[in-house]
Design a protein around this motif. Structure first.
Motif, short mmCIF file in Angstrom:
data_model
loop_
_atom_site.label_atom_id
_atom_site.label_comp_id
_atom_site.label_asym_id
_atom_site.label_seq_id
_atom_site.Cartn_x
_atom_site.Cartn_y
_atom_site.Cartn_z
N GLU A 28 0.84 -1.20 0.00
CA GLU A 28 0.00 0.00 0.00
C GLU A 28 0.87 1.25 0.00
OE1 GLU A 28 -2.02 1.19 3.72
OE2 GLU A 28 -3.80 1.54 2.50
N HIS A 87 -13.65 3.26 7.75
CA HIS A 87 -13.05 3.20 9.09
C HIS A 87 -13.97 3.92 10.05
CE1 HIS A 87 -9.42 2.50 6.71
NE2 HIS A 87 -8.80 2.10 7.81
N ARG A 143 -6.03 8.38 2.31
CA ARG A 143 -6.86 8.27 3.53
C ARG A 143 -7.21 9.66 4.05
NH1 ARG A 143 -8.83 4.84 3.38
NH2 ARG A 143 -7.56 3.03 3.85
N ARG A 191 0.56 4.97 0.94
CA ARG A 191 -0.33 5.90 1.62
C ARG A 191 -0.01 7.31 1.09
NH1 ARG A 191 -2.82 4.88 6.69
NH2 ARG A 191 -3.10 7.12 6.68
N LYS A 234 -13.63 -3.27 2.57
CA LYS A 234 -12.79 -3.18 3.77
C LYS A 234 -13.57 -2.43 4.84
CE LYS A 234 -9.01 -0.78 3.32
NZ LYS A 234 -7.66 -0.41 2.87
N GLN A 247 -1.89 -2.28 14.59
CA GLN A 247 -1.39 -3.02 13.42
C GLN A 247 -0.27 -3.97 13.84
OE1 GLN A 247 0.18 -0.77 10.15
NE2 GLN A 247 -1.46 -1.44 8.79
N ARG A 249 -7.13 -9.30 13.80
CA ARG A 249 -6.13 -9.24 12.73
C ARG A 249 -5.54 -10.62 12.45
NH1 ARG A 249 -4.51 -3.79 11.25
NH2 ARG A 249 -5.61 -2.34 12.61
#
Ligand SMILES: O=C1C[C@@](O)(C(=O)O)C[C@@H](O)[C@@H]1O
Length: 758
Positions: A208, A311, A252, A210, A339, A405, A383
């Motif tokens: 990813e 989110h 984001r 960002r 997601k 994370q 996770r």
């Protein structure tokens, strides 16, 4: 030519792959045992990730002043001749089958009036010349390829082209994998990540970027609030030049733990659509964006896939709520992956998420796959349970991308502690004669360590004359799979091994389509039957002679040590290694409709090559040195054996694009004169698609060649040459995916085996 005849007069021994004793089975990928079950493709297709014909339109490359060379590189990668034209209106149906170049200054006048049914326009822009791409061309071309002249990354161009034109897509294959991960890079400038990118991406299926975390320096020493498209484009280019993994492009927003301002949704559209034009594989589209915008992105996503993102940081989100189901429903409308990520307060909410996950899966089986985790320490458990594109971090990253994370190694360690990842013994089985020079044992250990996997790996030897000698490694409770170097015939295994022949109620081990057609297996995958739709009774139950489909030969086997409900699957990873090496710098279309010359001393050595050739749509294969058994020929492109000088001359005199384009040799140094002869015979002629270099692939171990290495000879004769080490590295990537279920990038394999790519 005497050598040719001599070789033809005494064809080498042929293996006789043919019908199998075990019929291929469709294997369902839902698994219980974490990441340990592999993804296998049975049935008559080659599986996800294999080449498609793709876009048939005329590819027009818009190029900058002095950059006309890039047009010929695109043409070579696609395997097409090229022409230059002055404007889009000059591109008609006569240009079909060609790549067309138009100078940027000329293309500007009518790019938006082009006939999109006939033409796909790619704006190729060299970033090193100090100017950003022309905005009008960027906006109006279908795609944009950003490149650097020096160094020039041909692989990046091949990957971009194959992807945007729909010849290669990894999405299906990734979605078939039991578990996928993506690494969220958090660098303000991806350049900082590049030296470590190989190690950072071990275990990741995608990377990813960002975009909101990128910090573009300005002349006054400050940073722009939103990085410009030119800066972002360059960052994407730099990252893609260094990793073969699919990218995820994320902008984001500030409300969802990002930095992208929310006052102008149009800005998101501009960036996200540009990412589609850049050929980024996954585009993260936040659910709060206006529906018409999400719809437009989804409908115009080309080959890219949309990852809808939601989110919730309020702490009030509840998985068992109609709101959560509504979020899923709205996300699903314009997404290839949904997601959903939330802050939770209690551990119990992790179980609520699991209930939500299973409910949406059972009630909406057609909906896109769900990637859902909870944030914060409390959410970490989720996770470890999420299976679709779990976001991960790495200790080498400057910051974590979201609270809670974890790294891949931490997730695996947690799974292991929870008993979800039992320790297994994985073997590399070599025959004494073939013991590879590459130190594979330390490499596998490095990977297992890096991934936090508890397994034990060992290189063991089998008796070359006795295929049954692999039995003791496989018939044990902790057997976790094996790769075999070299592979061998499954018929000979089943004949020689009472254990293997007793599997599946006496019909033998399961075979993938590739192993069945090729006749040779090089990977043994262990799968628990709880993950399979197989109707066969568990192989661990000793079969009584009258119940089994045993043919009456050999002893009946009563001593399987495999745990109940375990299936052994024989697969072939080599053909994928061969195909990946051949398409490293060329799009699959460069091979389609062309012919190949295959040199080997047995059909067993050529079988995986044939399978790869079929996947690449090679139209004809000329063989030398062996006879092709009919069982193999049935599943391969049409085959002609060079049986005389005349047949060789006939192939040499083919004057169109069906002339031999690729030579693959599995012959060792003792036949170097024959290999050299073929290289010279086909290197000098047949260059009718004149901008295209032919390909030579040497499958024989490079270490055994002295200075007469055929790759060097081939390069002197105008071929692009690849060697056994390239194939071995790609094959290792595939074996690791099959055996441990995780992705270890090719570049890491090459690096760990002592040769950096860059
Ligand atoms: O959407 C996600 C998931 C994430 O927020 C996480 O919780 O790990 C991290 C983000 O970088 C990514 O875009």
């Amino acid at each position: 030519m005497a050598t040719v005849q001599q070789l033809l007069a005494s064809p080498g021994a042929t293996g006789s792959p043919g019908s199998t004793s075990g019929s291929p089975k469709v294997i369902k990928m839902e698994i219980e045992r974490a990441s340990q079950s592999p993804s296998l493709h049975n049935g008559n297709a080659f599986g996800g990730g294999t080449p498609q014909t793709g876009d048939h339109r005329v590819v027009v490359i818009v190029y900058g002043q002095g950059q006309d060379l890039i047009v010929s590189v695109f043409a070579e990668v696609l395997g097409k001749p090229y022409k230059m034209r002055d404007s889009f209106k000059d591109v008609g149906h006569e240009e079909r089958g060609h790549v067309v170049g138009i100078l940027a200054a000329d293309a500007k006048s009518d790019v938006e009036f082009r006939n999109s049914e006939n033409v796909v326009a790619i704006n190729a822009h060299c970033t090193g010349l100090g100017m950003p791409p022309d905005l009008h061309l960027s906006a109006h071309c279908d795609y944009e390829f950003l490149y650097t002249e020096s160094p020039f990354f041909r692989r990046d161009l091949a990957r971009f082209t194959s992807f945007v034109l729909g010849q290669i897509s990894h999405h299906k294959e990734l979605m078939e994998k039991p578990r996928t991960y993506f690494i969220s890079t958090t660098f303000p400038d991806v350049r900082a990540a590049l030296p470590n990118i190989d190690i950072l991406t071990v275990g990741a299926d995608a990377v990813e970027i960002r975009v909101d975390l990128l910090r573009e320096p300005l002349a006054d020493g400050s940073f722009s609030q939103v990085p410009s498209l030119a800066y972002v484009g360059e960052q994407v280019m730099l990252l893609r030049q260094r990793t073969e993994l699919p990218l995820i492009f994320t902008t984001r927003c500030t409300r969802e733990n990002g930095r992208f301002p929310m006052d102008d949704p149009e800005l998101y559209y501009k960036y996200l659509y540009r990412a589609i034009q850049w050929g980024v594989e996954y585009i993260d589209v936040e659910l709060w964006l206006p529906e018409h915008m999400r719809q437009k992105l989804y409908e115009n996503r080309g080959s890219s896939r949309i990852m809808s993102a939601f989110h919730d940081f309020t702490g009030n989100f509840r998985w068992p709520s109609s709101y959560a189901y509504d979020v899923f429903r709205r996300s699903s409308q314009y997404a290839d992956i949904v997601k959903m990520i939330a802050i939770i307060n209690e551990h119990n909410e992790n179980f609520e998420l699991e209930y939500f996950r299973s409910k949406v899966r059972s009630e909406h089986p057609e909906a896109p796959p769900l990637s859902a985790v909870n944030m914060g320490e409390t959410g970490q458990f989720s996770r470890t349970l999420n299976k679709v594109f779990t976001p991960v971090t790495h200790p080498l990253l400057p910051i974590i991308a979201a609270p809670g994370q974890m790294s891949t190694a931490e997730i695996n360690a947690a799974l292991s502690l929870l008993g979800q990842l039992p320790k297994k013994n994985i073997y590399g089985i070599s025959s004494v004669a073939s013991r590879s020079a590459t130190p594979l044992a330390p490499f596998y250990e490095k990977c297992l360590n890096e991934l936090g996997l508890p397994h034990h790996f060992a290189i063991v030897e089998r008796h070359p004359g006795n295929p049954g000698s692999i039995e003791p490694f496989c018939n044990q409770k902790g057997f976790g799979g094996a790769y075999l170097d070299p592979g061998f015939s499954h018929h000979s295994l089943i004949k020689a091994s009472p254990f293997f022949s007793s599997l599946n109620n006496g019909s033998g081990p399961s075979l993938t389509e590739a192993a069945r057609v090729i006749g040779i297996f090089d990977t043994i995958v262990v799968q628990s039957a709880s993950s399979s739709t197989s109707n066969s009774s568990p192989p661990s139950v000793p079969s009584s002679p009258h119940r089994r489909a045993h043919d009456g030969h050999g002893p009946v086997y009563h001593h399987s040590a495999l745990p109940p409900n375990t299936t052994l699957i024989l697969d072939n990873a080599s053909w994928k290694g061969i195909m990946s090496a051949l398409t490293r710098d060329l799009a699959p279309s460069a091979y389609a409709g062309r012919s190949a010359v295959v040199l080997a001393s047995t059909s067993d050595d050529a079988a995986a090559v044939f399978y790869a050739m079929k996947a690449l749509r090679i139209a004809k294969i000329y063989t030398i040195g062996f006879r092709t058994p009919s069982s193999l020929a049935r599943n391969a492109p049409p085959i002609e054996q060079f049986i005389s000088l005349e047949s060789l001359q006939r192939a040499r005199s083919v004057a169109d694009e069906t002339a031999p384009f690729v030579i693959v040799s599995a012959l060792g140094p003792d036949k170097s004169h024959l290999v050299g002869m073929m290289i010279r015979a086909f290197g000098a002629v047949g260059g009718h698609v004149s901008n295209t270099k032919k390909v030579f692939l040497n499958l024989a171990d490079e270490a055994t060649w002295n200075k007469s290495d055929p790759g060097t000879v081939a390069e002197k004769s105008g071929f692009t040459a690849y060697g056994a080490a390239d194939v071995a590295a790609f094959t290792t990537v595939e074996s690791l995916r099959l055996l441990i279920g995780q992705n270890v990038p090719y570049s890491f394999v090459r690096l760990a085996s002592g040769r950096s790519l860059f």
